[in-house]
Design an enzyme around this catalytic site. Structure first.
Site, PDB file in Angstrom:
ATOM      1  N   GLY A  29       0.785  -1.229   0.000  1.00 45.79           N
ATOM      2  CA  GLY A  29       0.000   0.000   0.000  1.00 45.79           C
ATOM      3  C   GLY A  29       0.817   1.279   0.000  1.00 45.79           C
ATOM      4  O   GLY A  29       0.415   2.279  -0.573  1.00 45.79           O
ATOM      5  N   ASP A  67       0.190   3.544   4.124  1.00 43.19           N
ATOM      6  CA  ASP A  67      -0.841   4.247   3.361  1.00 43.19           C
ATOM      7  C   ASP A  67      -1.951   4.766   4.252  1.00 43.19           C
ATOM      8  O   ASP A  67      -2.362   5.912   4.148  1.00 43.19           O
ATOM      9  CB  ASP A  67      -1.403   3.338   2.244  1.00 43.19           C
ATOM     10  CG  ASP A  67      -1.829   1.955   2.742  1.00 43.19           C
ATOM     11  OD1 ASP A  67      -1.712   1.672   3.948  1.00 43.19           O
ATOM     12  OD2 ASP A  67      -2.280   1.142   1.906  1.00 43.19           O
ATOM     13  N   ASP A  69      -6.228   2.440   9.979  1.00 46.24           N
ATOM     14  CA  ASP A  69      -7.645   2.077  10.049  1.00 46.24           C
ATOM     15  C   ASP A  69      -7.922   1.502  11.442  1.00 46.24           C
ATOM     16  O   ASP A  69      -8.117   2.253  12.397  1.00 46.24           O
ATOM     17  CB  ASP A  69      -7.940   1.111   8.891  1.00 46.24           C
ATOM     18  CG  ASP A  69      -9.378   0.649   8.852  1.00 46.24           C
ATOM     19  OD1 ASP A  69     -10.245   1.322   9.419  1.00 46.24           O
ATOM     20  OD2 ASP A  69      -9.645  -0.409   8.225  1.00 46.24           O
ATOM     21  N   LYS A  73      -8.310   7.021   9.028  1.00 46.70           N
ATOM     22  CA  LYS A  73      -9.775   6.932   8.999  1.00 46.70           C
ATOM     23  C   LYS A  73     -10.332   7.309  10.345  1.00 46.70           C
ATOM     24  O   LYS A  73      -9.813   6.867  11.376  1.00 46.70           O
ATOM     25  CB  LYS A  73     -10.204   5.490   8.685  1.00 46.70           C
ATOM     26  CG  LYS A  73     -10.352   5.217   7.237  1.00 46.70           C
ATOM     27  CD  LYS A  73     -11.042   3.883   6.986  1.00 46.70           C
ATOM     28  CE  LYS A  73     -10.784   3.460   5.556  1.00 46.70           C
ATOM     29  NZ  LYS A  73     -11.303   2.129   5.258  1.00 46.70           N
ATOM     30  N   VAL A 100     -11.294   3.285   0.296  1.00 49.10           N
ATOM     31  CA  VAL A 100     -10.716   4.065  -0.798  1.00 49.10           C
ATOM     32  C   VAL A 100      -9.644   3.269  -1.549  1.00 49.10           C
ATOM     33  O   VAL A 100      -9.024   2.361  -0.983  1.00 49.10           O
ATOM     34  CB  VAL A 100     -10.110   5.393  -0.275  1.00 49.10           C
ATOM     35  CG1 VAL A 100     -11.196   6.347   0.178  1.00 49.10           C
ATOM     36  CG2 VAL A 100      -9.116   5.148   0.856  1.00 49.10           C
ATOM     37  N   ASP A 136      -5.503  -0.556  -2.541  1.00 49.07           N
ATOM     38  CA  ASP A 136      -6.116  -1.510  -3.456  1.00 49.07           C
ATOM     39  C   ASP A 136      -7.428  -2.065  -2.931  1.00 49.07           C
ATOM     40  O   ASP A 136      -7.751  -1.955  -1.751  1.00 49.07           O
ATOM     41  CB  ASP A 136      -5.184  -2.705  -3.652  1.00 49.07           C
ATOM     42  CG  ASP A 136      -5.137  -3.582  -2.393  1.00 49.07           C
ATOM     43  OD1 ASP A 136      -4.863  -3.048  -1.306  1.00 49.07           O
ATOM     44  OD2 ASP A 136      -5.414  -4.793  -2.490  1.00 49.07           O
ATOM     45  N   ARG A 172      -4.445   0.076  -7.661  1.00 50.04           N
ATOM     46  CA  ARG A 172      -3.353   0.750  -6.942  1.00 50.04           C
ATOM     47  C   ARG A 172      -2.756   1.890  -7.750  1.00 50.04           C
ATOM     48  O   ARG A 172      -2.208   2.825  -7.190  1.00 50.04           O
ATOM     49  CB  ARG A 172      -2.228  -0.237  -6.630  1.00 50.04           C
ATOM     50  CG  ARG A 172      -2.566  -1.263  -5.566  1.00 50.04           C
ATOM     51  CD  ARG A 172      -1.289  -1.929  -5.098  1.00 50.04           C
ATOM     52  NE  ARG A 172      -1.522  -3.196  -4.408  1.00 50.04           N
ATOM     53  CZ  ARG A 172      -1.795  -3.299  -3.107  1.00 50.04           C
ATOM     54  NH1 ARG A 172      -1.877  -2.218  -2.373  1.00 50.04           N
ATOM     55  NH2 ARG A 172      -1.965  -4.482  -2.553  1.00 50.04           N
TER      56      ARG A 172
HETATM   57  P1  IMP Z   1      -5.312  -1.535   9.957  1.00 49.27           P
HETATM   58  O1  IMP Z   1      -4.349  -2.617  10.312  1.00 49.27           O
HETATM   59  O2  IMP Z   1      -6.736  -1.962  10.137  1.00 49.27           O
HETATM   60  O3  IMP Z   1      -5.026  -0.195  10.603  1.00 49.27           O
HETATM   61  O4  IMP Z   1      -5.279  -1.342   8.414  1.00 49.27           O
HETATM   62  C1  IMP Z   1      -4.202  -0.908   7.773  1.00 49.27           C
HETATM   63  C2  IMP Z   1      -4.089  -1.547   6.403  1.00 49.27           C
HETATM   64  O5  IMP Z   1      -5.357  -1.932   5.861  1.00 49.27           O
HETATM   65  C3  IMP Z   1      -3.576  -0.501   5.509  1.00 49.27           C
HETATM   66  O6  IMP Z   1      -2.167  -0.539   5.480  1.00 49.27           O
HETATM   67  C4  IMP Z   1      -4.206  -0.854   4.180  1.00 49.27           C
HETATM   68  O7  IMP Z   1      -3.354  -1.730   3.493  1.00 49.27           O
HETATM   69  C5  IMP Z   1      -5.492  -1.565   4.519  1.00 49.27           C
HETATM   70  N1  IMP Z   1      -6.662  -0.662   4.388  1.00 49.27           N
HETATM   71  C6  IMP Z   1      -7.392  -0.115   5.384  1.00 49.27           C
HETATM   72  N2  IMP Z   1      -8.370   0.677   4.904  1.00 49.27           N
HETATM   73  C7  IMP Z   1      -8.257   0.644   3.559  1.00 49.27           C
HETATM   74  C8  IMP Z   1      -8.978   1.291   2.475  1.00 49.27           C
HETATM   75  O8  IMP Z   1      -9.921   2.078   2.646  1.00 49.27           O
HETATM   76  N3  IMP Z   1      -8.540   0.985   1.223  1.00 49.27           N
HETATM   77  C9  IMP Z   1      -7.510   0.140   0.968  1.00 49.27           C
HETATM   78  N4  IMP Z   1      -6.801  -0.467   1.943  1.00 49.27           N
HETATM   79  C10 IMP Z   1      -7.170  -0.217   3.229  1.00 49.27           C
HETATM   80 MG    MG Z   2      -1.096  -1.696   4.122  1.00 49.77          MG
END
Ligand code: IMP
Ligand code: MG
Length: 176
Positions: free
Chosen positions: A42, A97, A100, A128, A150, A156, A162
């Site tokens: 990402g 990237d 979340d 987010k 997104v 992606d 991407r």
């Molecule tokens: P987390 O571990 O839930 O914080 O998510 C982080 C990873 O989830 C990011 O590095 C992204 O690769 C993926 N991700 C989270 N939200 C999105 C999105 O809206 N679009 C694409 N990839 C996302």
């Molecule tokens: Mg990622």
């Protein structure tokens, strides 16, 4: 069917914010630049644009970690073993990237400290506005966004989209 829809962040807006972030990062670290650790796939474009706005002495590495299946976090993080042990004693700036649930960044941060990194800071292009599953504070955030999925500029959906230069919202459209 899910398809890329409206543009949330245009390419010029992304580029100018990335340049601004690089200048804040330079201001913070001065001559003691950290090693940038890009989380693939990402962070590919964000990392490369950040690097091009930092002094040529800046070093980077990449690891491939991931937890996503479709548009939801699976809750498991794979790839922590791709983080190099050569980061012991170094100051690290994790580049990702999007923040979340916080799972990815909290696990990578924990792993780096376990490996003996001297300091770990976090830089994300997007954050987010959602409740985090794991507590993580990013030191640099490009843009805060609502809870929408997104794609583009490295982000992606199942490996696709991407390469868009802007960031778009994935929308549900009726099947033909
Ligand atoms: P987390 O571990 O839930 O914080 O998510 C982080 C990873 O989830 C990011 O590095 C992204 O690769 C993926 N991700 C989270 N939200 C999105 C999105 O809206 N679009 C694409 N990839 C996302
Ligand atoms: Mg990622």
């Amino acid at each position: 069917m899910l398809q890329p829809g409206r543009t949330l962040l245009s390419s010029p807006r992304i580029q100018s914010r990335v340049a601004e972030m690089a200048s804040e990062i330079r201001g913070h670290y001065g001559a003691e630049l950290p090693v940038l650790l890009g989380l693939m796939n990402g962070a590919l474009f964000f990392l490369s644009d950040l690097m091009r706005n930092l002094p040529p002495e800046a070093e980077f590495q990449c690891s491939v970690v991931g937890s996503y299946e479709g548009t939801a976090s699976s809750g498991r993080l794979q790839g922590l073993d791709t983080i190099g042990e050569n980061l012991r004693g170094r100051r690290i700036l994790i580049v990702d990237d999007i923040l979340d649930t916080g799972l990815t960044l909290s696990k990578v941060d924990e792993r780096l400290l376990e490996l003996g990194a001297e300091e770990v800071k976090i830089c994300v292009l997007l954050s987010k506005r959602v409740p985090r599953r794991m507590e993580v504070t990013a030191d640099w955030v490009g843009f805060e966004i609502e809870n929408e999925f997104v794609v583009g500029y490295g982000l992606d959906h199942n490996g696709r989209y991407r390469s868009f230069e802007d960031i778009r919202v994935l929308d549900e459209v009726a099947d033909k």
